[in-house]
Design a protein around this motif. Structure first.
Motif, PDB file in Angstrom:
ATOM      1  N   LEU A  40       5.329 -22.812  -5.104  1.00 19.85           N
ATOM      2  CA  LEU A  40       3.911 -23.092  -4.889  1.00 19.85           C
ATOM      3  C   LEU A  40       3.790 -24.315  -3.992  1.00 19.85           C
ATOM      4  O   LEU A  40       4.413 -25.349  -4.262  1.00 19.85           O
ATOM      5  N   ALA A  82       2.951 -16.490 -10.023  1.00 14.15           N
ATOM      6  CA  ALA A  82       4.182 -16.625  -9.243  1.00 14.15           C
ATOM      7  C   ALA A  82       5.372 -16.111 -10.041  1.00 14.15           C
ATOM      8  O   ALA A  82       5.412 -16.211 -11.266  1.00 14.15           O
ATOM      9  N   ALA A 104       4.254 -13.296  -7.242  1.00 15.24           N
ATOM     10  CA  ALA A 104       4.304 -13.781  -5.861  1.00 15.24           C
ATOM     11  C   ALA A 104       5.530 -14.663  -5.642  1.00 15.24           C
ATOM     12  O   ALA A 104       5.882 -15.483  -6.485  1.00 15.24           O
ATOM     13  N   THR A 164      -4.723 -18.690  -1.245  1.00 12.93           N
ATOM     14  CA  THR A 164      -6.037 -19.026  -1.780  1.00 12.93           C
ATOM     15  C   THR A 164      -6.983 -19.404  -0.640  1.00 12.93           C
ATOM     16  O   THR A 164      -6.552 -19.712   0.472  1.00 12.93           O
ATOM     17  N   LEU A 199       0.904 -15.353  -1.759  1.00  8.54           N
ATOM     18  CA  LEU A 199      -0.440 -15.404  -2.314  1.00  8.54           C
ATOM     19  C   LEU A 199      -1.193 -16.560  -1.650  1.00  8.54           C
ATOM     20  O   LEU A 199      -0.739 -17.715  -1.698  1.00  8.54           O
ATOM     21  N   LEU A 216      -2.545 -19.429 -10.812  1.00  8.87           N
ATOM     22  CA  LEU A 216      -1.613 -19.230  -9.697  1.00  8.87           C
ATOM     23  C   LEU A 216      -0.171 -19.429 -10.154  1.00  8.87           C
ATOM     24  O   LEU A 216       0.733 -18.701  -9.733  1.00  8.87           O
ATOM     25  N   VAL A 264       3.159 -19.179  -3.228  1.00  8.27           N
ATOM     26  CA  VAL A 264       1.721 -19.370  -3.409  1.00  8.27           C
ATOM     27  C   VAL A 264       1.290 -20.528  -2.506  1.00  8.27           C
ATOM     28  O   VAL A 264       1.852 -21.625  -2.592  1.00  8.27           O
ATOM     29  N   ASP A 294      -1.681 -22.886  -2.079  1.00 12.83           N
ATOM     30  CA  ASP A 294      -2.888 -23.304  -2.790  1.00 12.83           C
ATOM     31  C   ASP A 294      -3.578 -24.423  -2.016  1.00 12.83           C
ATOM     32  O   ASP A 294      -3.118 -25.567  -2.006  1.00 12.83           O
TER      33      ASP A 294
END
Length: 327
Positions: A241, A235, A216, A153, A151, A231, A219, A221
């Motif tokens: 992340l 996940a 996900a 952003t 994912l 977010l 991630v 970010d």
């Protein structure tokens, strides 16, 4: 004499001006690079305006953290490079003193890599910062693997676009997030498997839909702020992340405990590591050769128009693509 862009006070683009300076001889372990082109980055804007977290000494400060050119002179003790070699600058430790907004700069020989064959000069000037950041965050930090749902952003930005291409090169599945539905088609054309537009979609529900309900695996970010809470929910348990940016200045509430791994990432932790830079360069070369990695260029300016280039950046007219200045 060679030209260089400097500024003597903090402010808008018009504080920059072009001056002439003598050529500097490279010290031991350094090379002098004749700059052919450089990219304009948000960090340059922060340094110029006085909002950079690092101290910028005035007057006569320089700018520029990436660029490309040709090795023009070798300092003592330099091996593995020859005069005339086309190179990319990978890190400029003191950009306010020897930044790439110039016709020449000296830099440690360890801070250049060979320019990938097949890249135009304007592309080579704009590839390193975004792609090394995305690669470092996804591959080195998050250990991205084929099949991972990633994912991303701020996917319309330069790092987001690089992340999409790098995920595809690895065999992962890039899912792009954007604030505007109007950007969906552009991001799909850029290689995203799916695009979530937050002006019309719920991030958590959309991610569940695109991942078959699992969430996900990774991630990326680069925004932070309050939106990071969605977010984290998007996940999968056991996912990762990587917080690699700060586009949203509002506070970010990191959870004290979460069923996933959270990393804070800054690119210099890898771009100053010669071993990782070698891996980055090899990955970049392979991606360019295969046609998988290619930076998106918005507009090209001449050195005398550097003020206009910064104005273009500040107005947001680049739509996440890189602004390049040729020298």
């Amino acid at each position: 004499m060679p030209r260089v862009v400097v500024f003597d006070e903090f402010g808008g683009p018009d504080v920059m001006h072009v001056v002439e300076e003598p050529v500097v001889e490279p010290a031991a372990g350094e090379v002098r690079v004749r700059i052919e082109a450089f990219a304009v980055n948000p960090l340059d804007q922060m340094m110029r305006s006085g909002t950079s977290p690092a101290t910028v000494p005035l007057p006569h400060a320089r700018l520029g953290v990436e660029g490309t050119g040709v090795v023009d002179a070798l300092g003592p003790e330099v091996i593995g490079l020859e005069i005339g070699d086309p190179v990319i600058l990978t890190a400029i430790p003191d950009a306010s003193v020897r930044g790439s907004y110039a016709e020449y700069t000296t830099i440690p020989a360890s801070r250049v890599v060979a320019r990938p064959a097949g890249l135009a000069i304007t592309e080579a000037a704009a590839i390193w910062v975004a792609y090394s950041t995305a690669y470092g965050a996804l591959v080195e930090k998050a250990r991205m693997r084929p099949g991972d749902h990633v994912l991303i952003t701020a996917a319309s930005g330069s790092v987001g676009r690089a992340a999409i291409q790098i995920a595809n090169q690895i065999g992962a599945v890039p899912i792009a997030i954007t604030r505007h539905t109007a950007k969906k088609d552009d991001l799909l054309a850029a290689g995203a498997t799916a695009v979530i537009a937050t002006d019309h979609e719920d991030v958590v529900e959309a991610v569940r839909h695109h991942t078959g309900g699992t969430g996900a695996d990774i991630v990326l970010d680069v925004v932070m702020g309050p939106g990071q809470q969605d977010l984290l929910k998007a996940a999968r348990p056991g996912g990762t992340l990587v917080a690699a940016g700060f586009l949203d200045p509002r506070p970010t509430s990191f959870p004290r405990s979460a069923p996933l791994t959270i990393f804070s990432y800054r690119s210099f932790e890898h771009t100053l590591d010669a071993v990782v830079v070698r891996r980055m360069a090899a990955f970049l070369n392979a991606g360019v050769r295969l046609g998988a990695l290619r930076p998106a260029i918005d507009k090209v300016f001449a050195l005398d128009d550097v003020v206009e280039a910064h104005g273009h950046l500040e107005k947001g007219l680049h739509a996440g693509r890189k602004i390049v200045v040729t020298v």
